[in-house]
Write a protein that holds these residues in place. Structure first.
Motif, PDB file in Angstrom:
ATOM      1  N   GLN A 118     -16.387 -28.843  23.932  1.00 28.23           N
ATOM      2  CA  GLN A 118     -16.003 -29.529  22.692  1.00 28.23           C
ATOM      3  C   GLN A 118     -16.516 -30.966  22.690  1.00 28.23           C
ATOM      4  OE1 GLN A 118     -14.299 -27.785  20.187  1.00 28.23           O
ATOM      5  NE2 GLN A 118     -14.982 -29.542  19.015  1.00 28.23           N
ATOM      6  N   ARG A 119     -16.505 -31.621  23.859  1.00 30.51           N
ATOM      7  CA  ARG A 119     -17.028 -32.992  23.929  1.00 30.51           C
ATOM      8  C   ARG A 119     -18.529 -33.014  23.645  1.00 30.51           C
ATOM      9  NH1 ARG A 119     -13.355 -33.391  28.327  1.00 30.51           N
ATOM     10  NH2 ARG A 119     -15.000 -32.838  29.801  1.00 30.51           N
ATOM     11  N   ALA A 126     -20.158 -30.824  21.819  1.00 24.06           N
ATOM     12  CA  ALA A 126     -20.343 -30.517  20.394  1.00 24.06           C
ATOM     13  C   ALA A 126     -20.032 -31.728  19.522  1.00 24.06           C
ATOM     14  CB  ALA A 126     -19.460 -29.323  20.006  1.00 24.06           C
ATOM     15  N   ASP A 127     -18.934 -32.436  19.829  1.00 23.42           N
ATOM     16  CA  ASP A 127     -18.534 -33.587  19.005  1.00 23.42           C
ATOM     17  C   ASP A 127     -19.413 -34.804  19.260  1.00 23.42           C
ATOM     18  OD1 ASP A 127     -16.537 -31.989  18.062  1.00 23.42           O
ATOM     19  OD2 ASP A 127     -14.969 -32.819  19.363  1.00 23.42           O
ATOM     20  N   GLY A 128     -19.838 -34.988  20.520  1.00 25.15           N
ATOM     21  CA  GLY A 128     -20.610 -36.178  20.847  1.00 25.15           C
ATOM     22  C   GLY A 128     -22.101 -36.008  20.622  1.00 25.15           C
ATOM     23  N   THR A 176     -23.119 -33.515  17.274  1.00 24.43           N
ATOM     24  CA  THR A 176     -22.735 -34.080  15.972  1.00 24.43           C
ATOM     25  C   THR A 176     -23.295 -35.482  15.766  1.00 24.43           C
ATOM     26  OG1 THR A 176     -20.699 -32.772  16.001  1.00 24.43           O
ATOM     27  CG2 THR A 176     -20.779 -34.637  14.484  1.00 24.43           C
ATOM     28  N   LYS A 177     -23.045 -36.369  16.725  1.00 29.08           N
ATOM     29  CA  LYS A 177     -23.414 -37.770  16.529  1.00 29.08           C
ATOM     30  C   LYS A 177     -24.896 -38.031  16.764  1.00 29.08           C
ATOM     31  CE  LYS A 177     -18.802 -39.432  17.817  1.00 29.08           C
ATOM     32  NZ  LYS A 177     -18.010 -40.262  18.753  1.00 29.08           N
ATOM     33  N   LYS A 208     -25.864 -32.814  13.386  1.00 32.58           N
ATOM     34  CA  LYS A 208     -25.448 -31.539  12.775  1.00 32.58           C
ATOM     35  C   LYS A 208     -24.038 -31.673  12.221  1.00 32.58           C
ATOM     36  CE  LYS A 208     -26.321 -27.488  14.365  1.00 32.58           C
ATOM     37  NZ  LYS A 208     -27.185 -26.987  13.281  1.00 32.58           N
ATOM     38  N   THR A 209     -23.815 -31.067  11.057  1.00 32.31           N
ATOM     39  CA  THR A 209     -22.505 -31.132  10.400  1.00 32.31           C
ATOM     40  C   THR A 209     -21.790 -29.791  10.390  1.00 32.31           C
ATOM     41  OG1 THR A 209     -23.572 -30.734   8.253  1.00 32.31           O
ATOM     42  CG2 THR A 209     -23.217 -33.035   8.919  1.00 32.31           C
ATOM     43  N   SER A 210     -22.439 -28.743  10.858  1.00 33.73           N
ATOM     44  CA  SER A 210     -21.796 -27.422  10.903  1.00 33.73           C
ATOM     45  C   SER A 210     -22.437 -26.615  12.040  1.00 33.73           C
ATOM     46  CB  SER A 210     -21.961 -26.678   9.573  1.00 33.73           C
ATOM     47  OG  SER A 210     -23.334 -26.446   9.301  1.00 33.73           O
ATOM     48  N   GLN A 255     -21.722 -26.654  15.202  1.00 34.09           N
ATOM     49  CA  GLN A 255     -21.972 -27.366  16.453  1.00 34.09           C
ATOM     50  C   GLN A 255     -21.532 -26.543  17.667  1.00 34.09           C
ATOM     51  OE1 GLN A 255     -20.459 -28.515  13.727  1.00 34.09           O
ATOM     52  NE2 GLN A 255     -20.579 -30.730  13.486  1.00 34.09           N
ATOM     53  N   MET A 256     -20.331 -25.982  17.602  1.00 36.75           N
ATOM     54  CA  MET A 256     -19.816 -25.212  18.738  1.00 36.75           C
ATOM     55  C   MET A 256     -20.628 -23.938  18.959  1.00 36.75           C
ATOM     56  SD  MET A 256     -17.523 -25.933  20.907  1.00 36.75           S
ATOM     57  CE  MET A 256     -16.551 -25.232  22.243  1.00 36.75           C
TER      58      MET A 256
END
Length: 401
Positions: free
Chosen positions: A347-348, A350-352, A355-356, A360-362, A364-365
């Motif tokens: 999750q880290r 995917a979020d870091g 995404t950043k 990507k906005t969809s 990611q996981m």
């Protein structure tokens, strides 16, 4: 008058005859049965017998229920007594356990220290018992006779059997007493910090780690800065057994080379033992030496090789950009790897990163799990390679060039 007689004969006579006939039939049907109230004597007797049997059945059932209640109350009292005893025993056990946890590490270390001292004493006693006793001095006459007699060739003494070395210890509280310490960093998963921690706790040799048991692993994980299960995951014991075996063979089979002749230096001799001639440099040429790579360059080559395993056409500049992006995270071993079995870690990422950094906005996981599947063959998944494959699938490699 005749009319009245005819009326009586025609109307009342049939009624009278019908009544007499009914009385006769009733007498015939109910004769021999005595009535008491609304019941016959036989009916009342049957009812009384049935009532008596029912009363007896009720008394029997009540007796069974009473005995069952007594049994249940006895079991309840036994259960309550057992629960009270268990509570007391549990409290006492907890008190003893809490008291013992504080000194567990110290007690265990003291136990190994005592074992080492006992083995040392036994070894020294064996050495003393095997030492040859001093021979008594012979009389002067015998000594003179021996001087006059020709000297006989001395028989070669039988070689003493090598004694078995004491079993390797798990902890050395008095330092590395069995020779020069091994380089524990050769074990994958042990870096300079872990090696320093292990040395501080008395672990210096591969053979020590190779002889660890389950309780030793638990103890070591408790005294060094390591998460539980790391030793088994990185297979420290298996690696240590192989390293201890190879280093032991090298020591036992190593042969000393013949020394150089007097007056010559070892570096100036050829294989035949003759002095070596120094070749002079050729005219117009200079000797080139390959520059030694720094530690950072060596580490980058490892990252680049790992990436090229999945993408042979990977550009060095792109990999350098990803290494630069990771920065200080690559300093530790845990930071250099991605644990696909840890949902929080995924999750880290995917979020870091996804995404950043990749924007990507969809999905990611889904992308992160897809990379985990692609690198399934690698037990230890390099973070640089993981990020490279994620950026490639997202068509974002250009941001690292």
């Amino acid at each position: 008058m005749s009319n009245i007689i005819n009326f009586l004969l025609c109307f009342w006579l049939p009624l009278l005859l019908a009544g007499l006939l009914g009385l006769l039939l009733g007498w015939l049907l109910f004769r021999g049965k005595k009535q008491v109230g609304d019941l016959s004597v036989e009916g009342e007797g049957a009812l009384r017998a049935e009532a008596d049997s029912l009363r007896a059945r009720v008394q029997e059932l009540e007796g069974r229920v009473s005995s069952r209640d007594t049994e249940v109350s006895g079991l309840k009292s036994k259960l309550a007594a057992a629960a009270a005893g268990a509570a007391v025993a549990g409290a006492a056990g907890a008190a003893v356990a809490n008291k013992g946890d504080d000194g567990d590490d110290e007690t265990y270390a003291l136990e190994w220290r005592n074992r080492y001292l006992a083995a040392r004493v036994k070894y020294l006693e064996g050495r003393l018992s095997d030492a040859p006793k001093a021979k008594k001095a012979a009389p002067k006459k015998k000594a003179a006779a021996k001087k006059a007699a020709p000297k006989a060739k001395a028989k070669p003494k039988p070689k003493a059997k090598a004694k078995a070395a004491p079993k390797p210890k798990v902890l050395y509280k008095d330092g590395p007493t069995d020779g020069k310490p091994d380089d524990l960093k050769l074990i994958s998963g042990i870096g300079p910090k872990f090696e320093k921690d292990l040395n501080g706790k008395g672990v210096y040799y591969f053979r020590q780690i190779a002889n660890w048991k389950k309780k030793d692993v638990t103890m070591v994980e408790g005294v060094i800065d390591s998460f539980p299960g790391r030793i088994d995951r990185d297979e420290w014991i298996k690696q240590a057994k192989g390293l201890a075996k190879s280093s032991g063979k090298a020591k036992s089979t190593g042969k000393k080379k013949p020394g150089p002749k007097p007056g010559t230096k070892r570096g100036n001799l050829t294989a035949a033992g003759t002095p070596r001639k120094k070749p002079g440099p050729k005219a117009g040429t200079t000797r080139k030496t390959k520059p030694k790579m720094s530690e950072a360059e060596v580490q980058f080559e490892k990252y680049y090789t790992s990436v090229k395993k999945y993408d042979p056409n990977a550009k060095r500049a792109t990999v350098e950009g990803i290494v630069k992006y990771c920065g200080i995270a690559l300093k530790s071993r845990d930071g250099r790897l991605v644990a696909c079995s840890d949902e929080a870690e995924l999750q880290r990422v995917a979020d870091g990163f996804v995404t950043k950094k990749l924007g990507k906005t969809s999905g990611q996981m889904d992308l992160v799990k897809e990379i985990c599947q692609d690198m399934k063959a690698d037990r230890f998944k390099q973070r640089v390679t993981f990020y490279y494959l994620a950026a490639k699938k997202a068509r974002k490699l250009g941001i690292f060039s």
